[in-house]
Design a protein around this motif. Structure first.
Motif, PDB file in Angstrom:
ATOM      1  N   ASP A  34       0.849  -1.196   0.000  1.00 29.34           N
ATOM      2  CA  ASP A  34       0.000   0.000   0.000  1.00 29.34           C
ATOM      3  C   ASP A  34       0.883   1.243   0.000  1.00 29.34           C
ATOM      4  N   ALA A  35       0.933   1.927  -1.134  1.00 29.57           N
ATOM      5  CA  ALA A  35       1.728   3.151  -1.255  1.00 29.57           C
ATOM      6  C   ALA A  35       0.829   4.371  -1.394  1.00 29.57           C
ATOM      7  N   THR A  36      -0.429   4.274  -0.955  1.00 31.06           N
ATOM      8  CA  THR A  36      -1.358   5.392  -1.079  1.00 31.06           C
ATOM      9  C   THR A  36      -1.195   6.372   0.082  1.00 31.06           C
ATOM     10  N   ASP A  37      -1.769   7.553  -0.095  1.00 32.96           N
ATOM     11  CA  ASP A  37      -1.854   8.508   1.005  1.00 32.96           C
ATOM     12  C   ASP A  37      -3.229   8.339   1.651  1.00 32.96           C
ATOM     13  N   GLU A  38      -3.767   9.410   2.241  1.00 31.81           N
ATOM     14  CA  GLU A  38      -5.063   9.282   2.903  1.00 31.81           C
ATOM     15  C   GLU A  38      -6.182   8.935   1.922  1.00 31.81           C
ATOM     16  N   MET A  39      -5.969   9.219   0.621  1.00 33.94           N
ATOM     17  CA  MET A  39      -6.917   8.788  -0.396  1.00 33.94           C
ATOM     18  C   MET A  39      -6.510   7.387  -0.853  1.00 33.94           C
ATOM     19  N   GLY A  40      -6.930   6.399  -0.143  1.00 37.28           N
ATOM     20  CA  GLY A  40      -6.585   5.032  -0.460  1.00 37.28           C
ATOM     21  C   GLY A  40      -6.264   4.197   0.755  1.00 37.28           C
ATOM     22  N   VAL A  41      -6.023   4.847   1.887  1.00 38.76           N
ATOM     23  CA  VAL A  41      -5.649   4.107   3.089  1.00 38.76           C
ATOM     24  C   VAL A  41      -6.729   3.105   3.486  1.00 38.76           C
TER      25      VAL A  41
ATOM     26  N   LEU B 199       3.716   1.744   2.836  1.00 39.94           N
ATOM     27  CA  LEU B 199       4.904   2.559   2.633  1.00 39.94           C
ATOM     28  C   LEU B 199       4.613   3.987   3.071  1.00 39.94           C
ATOM     29  N   VAL B 200       5.470   4.511   3.915  1.00 41.97           N
ATOM     30  CA  VAL B 200       5.271   5.845   4.477  1.00 41.97           C
ATOM     31  C   VAL B 200       6.421   6.746   4.043  1.00 41.97           C
ATOM     32  N   SER B 201       6.086   7.954   3.620  1.00 37.45           N
ATOM     33  CA  SER B 201       7.115   8.890   3.162  1.00 37.45           C
ATOM     34  C   SER B 201       7.926   9.419   4.327  1.00 37.45           C
ATOM     35  N   ALA B 202       8.994  10.133   3.997  1.00 41.48           N
ATOM     36  CA  ALA B 202       9.861  10.701   5.036  1.00 41.48           C
ATOM     37  C   ALA B 202       9.116  11.699   5.906  1.00 41.48           C
ATOM     38  N   ALA B 203       8.063  12.303   5.355  1.00 39.41           N
ATOM     39  CA  ALA B 203       7.277  13.273   6.126  1.00 39.41           C
ATOM     40  C   ALA B 203       6.423  12.606   7.192  1.00 39.41           C
ATOM     41  N   GLY B 204       6.297  11.274   7.099  1.00 33.70           N
ATOM     42  CA  GLY B 204       5.517  10.562   8.098  1.00 33.70           C
ATOM     43  C   GLY B 204       4.127  10.204   7.598  1.00 33.70           C
ATOM     44  N   GLU B 205       3.429   9.425   8.403  1.00 34.81           N
ATOM     45  CA  GLU B 205       2.088   8.973   8.064  1.00 34.81           C
ATOM     46  C   GLU B 205       1.098  10.119   8.155  1.00 34.81           C
ATOM     47  N   VAL B 206       0.225  10.233   7.142  1.00 33.28           N
ATOM     48  CA  VAL B 206      -0.791  11.279   7.144  1.00 33.28           C
ATOM     49  C   VAL B 206      -2.185  10.713   7.371  1.00 33.28           C
TER      50      VAL B 206
ATOM     51  N   ALA C 113       9.261   2.643   6.055  1.00 30.79           N
ATOM     52  CA  ALA C 113       9.626   3.937   5.492  1.00 30.79           C
ATOM     53  C   ALA C 113       9.958   3.774   4.014  1.00 30.79           C
ATOM     54  N   LEU C 114       9.376   4.621   3.183  1.00 26.92           N
ATOM     55  CA  LEU C 114       9.569   4.509   1.745  1.00 26.92           C
ATOM     56  C   LEU C 114      11.041   4.588   1.367  1.00 26.92           C
ATOM     57  N   ASP C 115      11.786   5.465   2.038  1.00 23.86           N
ATOM     58  CA  ASP C 115      13.208   5.628   1.708  1.00 23.86           C
ATOM     59  C   ASP C 115      14.026   4.387   2.040  1.00 23.86           C
ATOM     60  N   ASP C 116      13.554   3.591   2.982  1.00 24.77           N
ATOM     61  CA  ASP C 116      14.287   2.399   3.407  1.00 24.77           C
ATOM     62  C   ASP C 116      13.810   1.126   2.708  1.00 24.77           C
ATOM     63  N   ALA C 117      12.748   1.223   1.945  1.00 24.16           N
ATOM     64  CA  ALA C 117      12.133   0.029   1.375  1.00 24.16           C
ATOM     65  C   ALA C 117      12.883  -0.448   0.136  1.00 24.16           C
ATOM     66  N   ASP C 118      13.007  -1.746   0.006  1.00 23.28           N
ATOM     67  CA  ASP C 118      13.532  -2.374  -1.214  1.00 23.28           C
ATOM     68  C   ASP C 118      12.330  -2.634  -2.120  1.00 23.28           C
TER      69      ASP C 118
END
Length: 331
Positions: free
Chosen positions: A10-17, A33-40, A53-58
């Motif tokens: 799941d790489a969606t934001d609040e529209m898709g959670v 997957l959560v961006s560096a800005a954190g979960e919204v 964390a998206l930045d750490d994900a393979d």
């Protein structure tokens, strides 16, 4: 669990959670997957998923082992098309255009905002993120449909939150297509024929739904109950088999509704609902939030569960499993 054989990214934001949450509730293994800005997103909808964390994900490795990818747009460094087995679900505000949006603007454009509320006041918005939720529900339906047809080849599913909200607004688009008319808010009125009748009524301990409609059985059952308290007034003389309520003048209906309102105000929701179930007068009690949360019927089915809310620090009641059967261990 129904979908415990599926792996979801799941790489969606609040529209898709909500889509990821629904898959998790059905037993799928969901990684969000959560961006560096954190979960919204609201933590209620992410409580049963793994967060990375998206930045750490393979990402290539995650997608290689996934059945379904949920996203709102491109993912940096990967192309879902490189994973031919993947069901790639893209949920965006609009189908073929890129423009800013919020849940509120999507609701307004869909027409759902237009029909809510009283006619002499501003539109009344439904609670929560409704357009986002409607889009997420369609995303789940599309994903499972594509999965059913997948065999050895994945598919891309595109979903528009705006179109999902339009589809939920069954009345206004049809009225425009067939009659060329834009509907108006009617508030508490159920409009049939020349006049409108009340739908929500105040009773001794809350509210109920009922309406003066062209259903002789319903009308006779209500009047019989009113006559038992000598409160039927002019309604006791009405021949419900020959009269057409929808063609009555509004003034007549208002006078009759005043008689009904006086009677209902003396009764409780429980009494009226029990009488309606017994006699078929078409009345339903309106639950308060506490009624829903404390319902023995809901408790027996695990409809709600406790959740330690990290935002407020309180334990709150939240919706439980989407589906539950009597088979042990199956939800």
């Amino acid at each position: 669990m129904m979908l415990n054989h599926l792996t979801i990214i799941d790489a969606t934001d609040e529209m898709g959670v909500l889509a990821g949450h629904m898959f998790a509730q059905l037993g799928a293994d969901v990684t969000r997957l959560v961006s560096a800005a954190g979960e919204v997103a609201d933590p209620v909808w992410t409580r049963n998923v793994r967060t990375v964390a998206l930045d750490d994900a393979d990402l290539p490795a995650l997608l290689q082992g996934a059945d379904i990818l949920l996203r709102n747009g491109p993912l940096s460094g990967v192309d879902p098309a490189d994973h031919p087995h993947l069901i790639d679900v893209v949920l965006t505000p609009f189908a073929a255009i890129d423009r800013p949006s919020t849940d509120l603007t999507l609701m307004a454009r869909s027409g759902l905002l237009h029909i809510g509320g009283d006619p002499d006041r501003e539109p009344l918005r439904l609670p929560g993120q409704q357009a986002h939720a409607l889009g997420a529900i369609q995303a789940v339906i599309g994903a499972l449909t594509a999965l059913h047809a997948r065999k050895d080849k994945g598919q891309r599913v595109t979903v528009s939150a705006y179109q999902s909200a339009v589809l939920a607004n069954y009345r206004e688009p049809v009225m425009w297509d067939w009659a060329g008319k834009v509907g108006a808010r009617t508030g508490n009125l159920l409009v049939r024929g020349k006049s409108g009748v009340n739908q929500v009524w105040k009773v001794a301990d809350g509210w109920v739904t009922w309406a003066l409609v062209d259903n002789p059985g319903m009308m006779r059952a209500m009047v019989a109950l009113m006559r038992a308290d000598d409160m039927a007034g002019p309604l006791a003389e009405v021949d419900w088999d020959t009269i057409l309520v929808a063609d009555l003048p509004q003034e007549t209906l208002k006078a009759w509704e005043g008689v009904v309102a006086a009677f209902l105000a003396t009764k409780s929701r429980t009494f009226l609902a029990e009488q309606s179930n017994r006699t078929g007068m078409g009345l339903s009690a309106i639950d308060q939030p506490d009624d829903v949360l404390s319902s023995p019927h809901h408790a027996a089915r695990g409809a709600f569960e406790d959740f330690a809310d990290p935002v407020s620090g309180r334990t709150i009641r939240v919706p439980g499993p989407l589906f539950q059967t009597s088979r042990e261990g199956v939800r």
